[in-house]
Each structure stands twice: as structure tokens, then as C-alpha cells.
Design a protein around this motif. Sequence first.
Motif, PDB file in Angstrom:
ATOM      1  N   UNK A   1      49.108  66.881 -78.154  1.00  0.00           N
ATOM      2  CA  UNK A   1      48.840  67.316 -76.777  1.00  0.00           C
ATOM      3  C   UNK A   1      48.535  68.812 -76.675  1.00  0.00           C
ATOM      4  N   UNK A   2      48.882  69.552 -77.706  1.00  0.00           N
ATOM      5  CA  UNK A   2      48.675  70.995 -77.702  1.00  0.00           C
ATOM      6  C   UNK A   2      47.618  71.347 -78.742  1.00  0.00           C
ATOM      7  N   UNK A   3      46.495  71.865 -78.283  1.00  0.00           N
ATOM      8  CA  UNK A   3      45.429  72.224 -79.211  1.00  0.00           C
ATOM      9  C   UNK A   3      44.548  73.281 -78.559  1.00  0.00           C
ATOM     10  N   UNK A   4      43.719  73.901 -79.380  1.00  0.00           N
ATOM     11  CA  UNK A   4      42.788  74.901 -78.900  1.00  0.00           C
ATOM     12  C   UNK A   4      41.396  74.611 -79.411  1.00  0.00           C
ATOM     13  N   UNK A   5      40.424  74.918 -78.611  1.00  0.00           N
ATOM     14  CA  UNK A   5      39.026  74.667 -78.982  1.00  0.00           C
ATOM     15  C   UNK A   5      38.270  75.989 -78.982  1.00  0.00           C
ATOM     16  N   UNK A   6      37.460  76.198 -79.982  1.00  0.00           N
ATOM     17  CA  UNK A   6      36.737  77.452 -80.175  1.00  0.00           C
ATOM     18  C   UNK A   6      35.260  77.166 -80.407  1.00  0.00           C
ATOM     19  N   UNK A   7      34.443  78.117 -80.004  1.00  0.00           N
ATOM     20  CA  UNK A   7      33.042  78.111 -80.402  1.00  0.00           C
ATOM     21  C   UNK A   7      32.737  79.420 -81.125  1.00  0.00           C
TER      22      UNK A   7
END
Lengths: 115, 116
Positions: free
Chosen positions: B30-36
Motif C-alpha cells: 500500500x505504500x509506494x512511490x512513483x518516479x519519472x
Amino acid sequence: NAGVMQNPRHLVRRRGQEARLRCSPMKGHSHVYWYRQLPEEGLKFMVYLQKENIIDESGMPKERFSAEFPKEGPSILRIQQVVRGDSAAYFCASSPSQGGSNEQYFGPGTRLTVT
Amino acid sequence: AQKITQTQPGMFVQEKEAVTLDCTYDTSDPSYGLFWYKQPSSGEMIFLIYQGSYDQQNATEGRYSLNFQKARKSANLVISASQLGDSAMYFCAMREGWKGAQKLVFGQGTRLTINP
């Protein structure tokens, strides 16, 4: 404020030689990550280190590859007895701490060519 | 199974048009991070934008915005008013949140070409 430094930027080695890649994280950063990018592919995680500790090496090949991040000095990725398939760009990234929005700041990469 | 999928190997866009680069992800955390990240031909990796899984609003950074659709597990990058200098490879990446697993998992990338 210097960014992540990697050297050398380009490295040519003959098959069977050793390659040593260096990474100096940003000032104040104690977390270092190494990634490998094969031509025309995305980056693949290799290893995550903190000072004097390997935290996650799940992406490291079992043989010939090793990494360290000593108390003093840069992080080193060492590849022994290089083969042609090791030719790739190797990126180092650093972050100040774990989690949250802390982006990983990438160095310019070391392009290894094995002849 | 692929954790990060970028389905567009290449895209061609006219200068000044908006462009959307697709990214879908797969995680049970449930805890995540998304990057570009942007990778120009010179090879360096340039951070563009970040979206946390608990962030209520879509992230924006100048001409970059992230269209975050949590239920669909998509995190598309939108570049408004494209410029010639936007031509580059673009990578979507995810960091899963459990302690110790701080690595980024990258997609295969999309090569964006901006035509004059």
C-alpha cells in the motif's frame, strides 16, 4: 553543492581484466545504490549500501561482482574477470535517507566497454 | 511479472503539442512511490517528478504533471507544450515501501522525439 560523482566516465577493459567503478554520493547522503543499464533497456537495480553495510544485494550477480561503501571514501563496484556481457552503463545514485519522497540523485554513469 | 510497464517504445510528437507517456505498475504494497526520469542522448538520468501512493493530488512540476490513477495502477507523465529539448528516453520507476527495499524498479522506457 556537487552532485553525485562517478569515475571514470568511460572505461575500456579486455576480457579477463578487473573493472573498478567509483561513486561519491552527494554531500550529506549516506545511502548509495548501483544500477546497470544494458543498451536500449531500463536500469536494473544491483545493490544498495549504507556506510560499511550492504543492505540489499538482490540484484548483484552471484559471481565476479562485489560492492563496498567504506567509512571513508567513495563506494566501489568491482567486477572481476570481465566478460563482453558486462559491457553496459553503470549508474550510481544516492539519497539522504530511506523512504518518503526522497528521490535518488543519479550520477552521470560509467560506460564500461569490454573488448 | 513486470512491475513497471511502459507500452510505448517510441513516440513522435509535433513541437508545442502536449504528450502523454504511459506507465502502469504492479504492487501489493500500500505504500509506494512513483518516479519519472528523463535520459537525454548524453546519458545522464534527470529526475522529473514524484508521486507518493498516499498523495491526494496529482504531482506537478512546471510543464510536467503526473496523471495518477491509483485504482487503475497507472502513473502517466504529461508534458505540456513540448519543446525540441524534450526529445529523450523517459523512464517510469517505482519504489516499494517496506523497510529495506529502497531500490527503484524501472520500466523499459519510451523514446520521445519532438518534431519541429
